[in-house]
Design a protein around this motif. Structure first.
Motif, PDB file in Angstrom:
ATOM      1  N   PHE A  71       7.007  15.682  -9.876  1.00 29.87           N
ATOM      2  CA  PHE A  71       5.811  16.352 -10.378  1.00 29.87           C
ATOM      3  C   PHE A  71       5.773  16.317 -11.904  1.00 29.87           C
ATOM      4  O   PHE A  71       4.720  16.070 -12.506  1.00 29.87           O
ATOM      5  N   VAL A  72       6.914  16.559 -12.537  1.00 37.71           N
ATOM      6  CA  VAL A  72       6.980  16.484 -14.005  1.00 37.71           C
ATOM      7  C   VAL A  72       6.606  15.080 -14.461  1.00 37.71           C
ATOM      8  O   VAL A  72       5.812  14.904 -15.391  1.00 37.71           O
ATOM      9  N   ARG A  73       7.180  14.068 -13.815  1.00 34.95           N
ATOM     10  CA  ARG A  73       6.867  12.680 -14.182  1.00 34.95           C
ATOM     11  C   ARG A  73       5.369  12.433 -14.085  1.00 34.95           C
ATOM     12  O   ARG A  73       4.755  11.899 -15.000  1.00 34.95           O
ATOM     13  N   GLU A  74       4.754  12.829 -12.987  1.00 33.99           N
ATOM     14  CA  GLU A  74       3.324  12.594 -12.797  1.00 33.99           C
ATOM     15  C   GLU A  74       2.492  13.345 -13.833  1.00 33.99           C
ATOM     16  O   GLU A  74       1.483  12.838 -14.309  1.00 33.99           O
ATOM     17  N   THR A  75       2.921  14.545 -14.191  1.00 36.10           N
ATOM     18  CA  THR A  75       2.206  15.330 -15.198  1.00 36.10           C
ATOM     19  C   THR A  75       2.282  14.648 -16.562  1.00 36.10           C
ATOM     20  O   THR A  75       1.274  14.533 -17.273  1.00 36.10           O
ATOM     21  N   VAL A  76       3.465  14.153 -16.924  1.00 37.81           N
ATOM     22  CA  VAL A  76       3.631  13.474 -18.207  1.00 37.81           C
ATOM     23  C   VAL A  76       2.870  12.145 -18.205  1.00 37.81           C
ATOM     24  O   VAL A  76       2.210  11.804 -19.196  1.00 37.81           O
ATOM     25  N   PHE A  77       2.918  11.402 -17.109  1.00 39.30           N
ATOM     26  CA  PHE A  77       2.178  10.136 -17.035  1.00 39.30           C
ATOM     27  C   PHE A  77       0.679  10.381 -17.192  1.00 39.30           C
ATOM     28  O   PHE A  77      -0.016   9.613 -17.868  1.00 39.30           O
ATOM     29  N   GLU A  78       0.169  11.457 -16.604  1.00 35.60           N
ATOM     30  CA  GLU A  78      -1.254  11.767 -16.744  1.00 35.60           C
ATOM     31  C   GLU A  78      -1.575  12.193 -18.174  1.00 35.60           C
ATOM     32  O   GLU A  78      -2.627  11.835 -18.710  1.00 35.60           O
ATOM     33  N   GLU A  79      -0.677  12.934 -18.805  1.00 34.67           N
ATOM     34  CA  GLU A  79      -0.862  13.329 -20.209  1.00 34.67           C
ATOM     35  C   GLU A  79      -1.011  12.085 -21.097  1.00 34.67           C
ATOM     36  O   GLU A  79      -1.920  12.003 -21.924  1.00 34.67           O
ATOM     37  N   GLN A 138       5.803  -0.747 -11.308  1.00 37.44           N
ATOM     38  CA  GLN A 138       6.272   0.489 -10.692  1.00 37.44           C
ATOM     39  C   GLN A 138       7.710   0.836 -11.074  1.00 37.44           C
ATOM     40  O   GLN A 138       8.164   1.949 -10.835  1.00 37.44           O
ATOM     41  N   ASN A 139       8.432  -0.082 -11.678  1.00 38.15           N
ATOM     42  CA  ASN A 139       9.808   0.211 -12.098  1.00 38.15           C
ATOM     43  C   ASN A 139       9.872   1.266 -13.201  1.00 38.15           C
ATOM     44  O   ASN A 139      10.920   1.876 -13.407  1.00 38.15           O
ATOM     45  N   PHE A 140       8.760   1.511 -13.890  1.00 43.23           N
ATOM     46  CA  PHE A 140       8.732   2.556 -14.915  1.00 43.23           C
ATOM     47  C   PHE A 140       8.627   3.958 -14.311  1.00 43.23           C
ATOM     48  O   PHE A 140       8.661   4.955 -15.038  1.00 43.23           O
ATOM     49  N   LEU A 141       8.516   4.046 -12.991  1.00 43.17           N
ATOM     50  CA  LEU A 141       8.329   5.332 -12.324  1.00 43.17           C
ATOM     51  C   LEU A 141       9.632   5.971 -11.860  1.00 43.17           C
ATOM     52  O   LEU A 141       9.603   6.979 -11.156  1.00 43.17           O
ATOM     53  N   SER A 142      10.761   5.413 -12.224  1.00 42.23           N
ATOM     54  CA  SER A 142      12.029   5.960 -11.747  1.00 42.23           C
ATOM     55  C   SER A 142      12.166   7.418 -12.175  1.00 42.23           C
ATOM     56  O   SER A 142      11.744   7.813 -13.255  1.00 42.23           O
ATOM     57  N   ARG A 143      12.752   8.206 -11.274  1.00 43.53           N
ATOM     58  CA  ARG A 143      12.990   9.616 -11.582  1.00 43.53           C
ATOM     59  C   ARG A 143      14.256   9.731 -12.417  1.00 43.53           C
ATOM     60  O   ARG A 143      15.229   9.039 -12.187  1.00 43.53           O
ATOM     61  N   HIS A 144      14.245  10.611 -13.375  1.00 43.73           N
ATOM     62  CA  HIS A 144      15.432  10.905 -14.162  1.00 43.73           C
ATOM     63  C   HIS A 144      15.356  12.351 -14.607  1.00 43.73           C
ATOM     64  O   HIS A 144      14.322  12.990 -14.523  1.00 43.73           O
ATOM     65  N   ASN A 149      10.361  12.898 -23.573  1.00 42.51           N
ATOM     66  CA  ASN A 149       9.996  11.733 -24.376  1.00 42.51           C
ATOM     67  C   ASN A 149      10.355  10.427 -23.683  1.00 42.51           C
ATOM     68  O   ASN A 149       9.663   9.425 -23.867  1.00 42.51           O
ATOM     69  N   LEU A 150      11.423  10.427 -22.887  1.00 39.82           N
ATOM     70  CA  LEU A 150      11.750   9.225 -22.114  1.00 39.82           C
ATOM     71  C   LEU A 150      10.660   8.967 -21.064  1.00 39.82           C
ATOM     72  O   LEU A 150      10.234   7.831 -20.873  1.00 39.82           O
ATOM     73  N   PHE A 151      10.180  10.037 -20.418  1.00 43.24           N
ATOM     74  CA  PHE A 151       9.045   9.887 -19.500  1.00 43.24           C
ATOM     75  C   PHE A 151       7.828   9.334 -20.244  1.00 43.24           C
ATOM     76  O   PHE A 151       7.122   8.467 -19.744  1.00 43.24           O
ATOM     77  N   ARG A 152       7.567   9.862 -21.442  1.00 45.15           N
ATOM     78  CA  ARG A 152       6.403   9.402 -22.219  1.00 45.15           C
ATOM     79  C   ARG A 152       6.528   7.925 -22.595  1.00 45.15           C
ATOM     80  O   ARG A 152       5.554   7.178 -22.541  1.00 45.15           O
ATOM     81  N   GLU A 153       7.729   7.511 -22.981  1.00 46.68           N
ATOM     82  CA  GLU A 153       7.943   6.103 -23.322  1.00 46.68           C
ATOM     83  C   GLU A 153       7.688   5.206 -22.111  1.00 46.68           C
ATOM     84  O   GLU A 153       7.004   4.180 -22.211  1.00 46.68           O
ATOM     85  N   LYS A 154       8.214   5.598 -20.956  1.00 51.09           N
ATOM     86  CA  LYS A 154       7.983   4.815 -19.740  1.00 51.09           C
ATOM     87  C   LYS A 154       6.506   4.838 -19.357  1.00 51.09           C
ATOM     88  O   LYS A 154       5.960   3.829 -18.918  1.00 51.09           O
TER      89      LYS A 154
END
Length: 191
Positions: A71-79, A138-144, A149-154
């Motif tokens: 959910f955090v990843r999706e929120t940051v990707f949408e941001e 889709q490889n940029f979608l890995s969970r970590h 900022n790493l999410f934002r870079e991806k």
């Protein structure tokens, strides 16, 4: 991003009691409301407890943590999309498609293995699509569990189309616009 008119794509429709199945000949607009992938977080029920000594609860909480990270990843990707790529289809409202190319059998197999769990029912729909389309790696979608900022870079690489080859079987294809169901290729249970 591409604008397309009357192009053929495929979609894996997961069959669940809470999701309406589309019918042959039906035209649907994609892009106004949350898709089932993100809508899940509005209604999901997570376990509440202060006692985590039970091994089953630890497994459950590990799964819940994975959902929160997603959910955090999706929120940051949408941001990042809203700030830098607002013209692209949103992962929160889009429909994921599989291109009608020579790689279709390989792509279908890849996405079935990635999306469908054992015993889950699904249908493969052939669609006529008109709207906007974005291809992404889709490889940029890995969970970590690293920093945002790493999410934002991806996310920036994902939305910019970095390292994206439309002919790869594992490419993501996000769509917003009109789809008409032309046929149902198969309806089955994943084993």
């Amino acid at each position: 991003m591409e604008y397309i008119q009357d192009q053929k794509f495929y979609h894996i429709q997961i069959l669940r009691p809470d999701l309406r199945q589309w019918n042959i000949g039906e035209t649907i607009f994609i892009g106004d409301t949350k898709n089932p992938f993100l809508g899940y977080y509005d209604t999901c029920q997570f376990y509440e407890s202060d006692n985590i000594s039970d091994p089953d609860k630890i497994i459950l909480l590990t799964n819940v943590l994975g959902e929160y990270i997603q959910f955090v990843r999706e929120t940051v990707f949408e941001e990042v999309r809203q700030k830098h790529f607002p013209q692209l289809p949103s992962r929160q409202r889009c429909l994921w498609l599989i291109p009608d190319t020579q790689k279709f059998p390989e792509a279908l197999n890849f996405w079935l293995n990635k999306l469908i769990t054992q015993g889950q029912q699904y249908r493969i729909l052939r669609l006529n699509c008109s709207g906007k389309l974005h291809y992404a790696n889709q490889n940029f979608l890995s969970r970590h569990t690293g920093n945002f900022n790493l999410f934002r870079e991806k996310a920036f690489k994902y939305w910019s189309g970095f390292d994206t080859d439309k002919d790869r079987a594992d490419i993501e294809c996000l769509f917003e616009g009109f789809v008409t169901v032309e046929s149902i290729l198969s309806s089955t249970i994943h084993t």
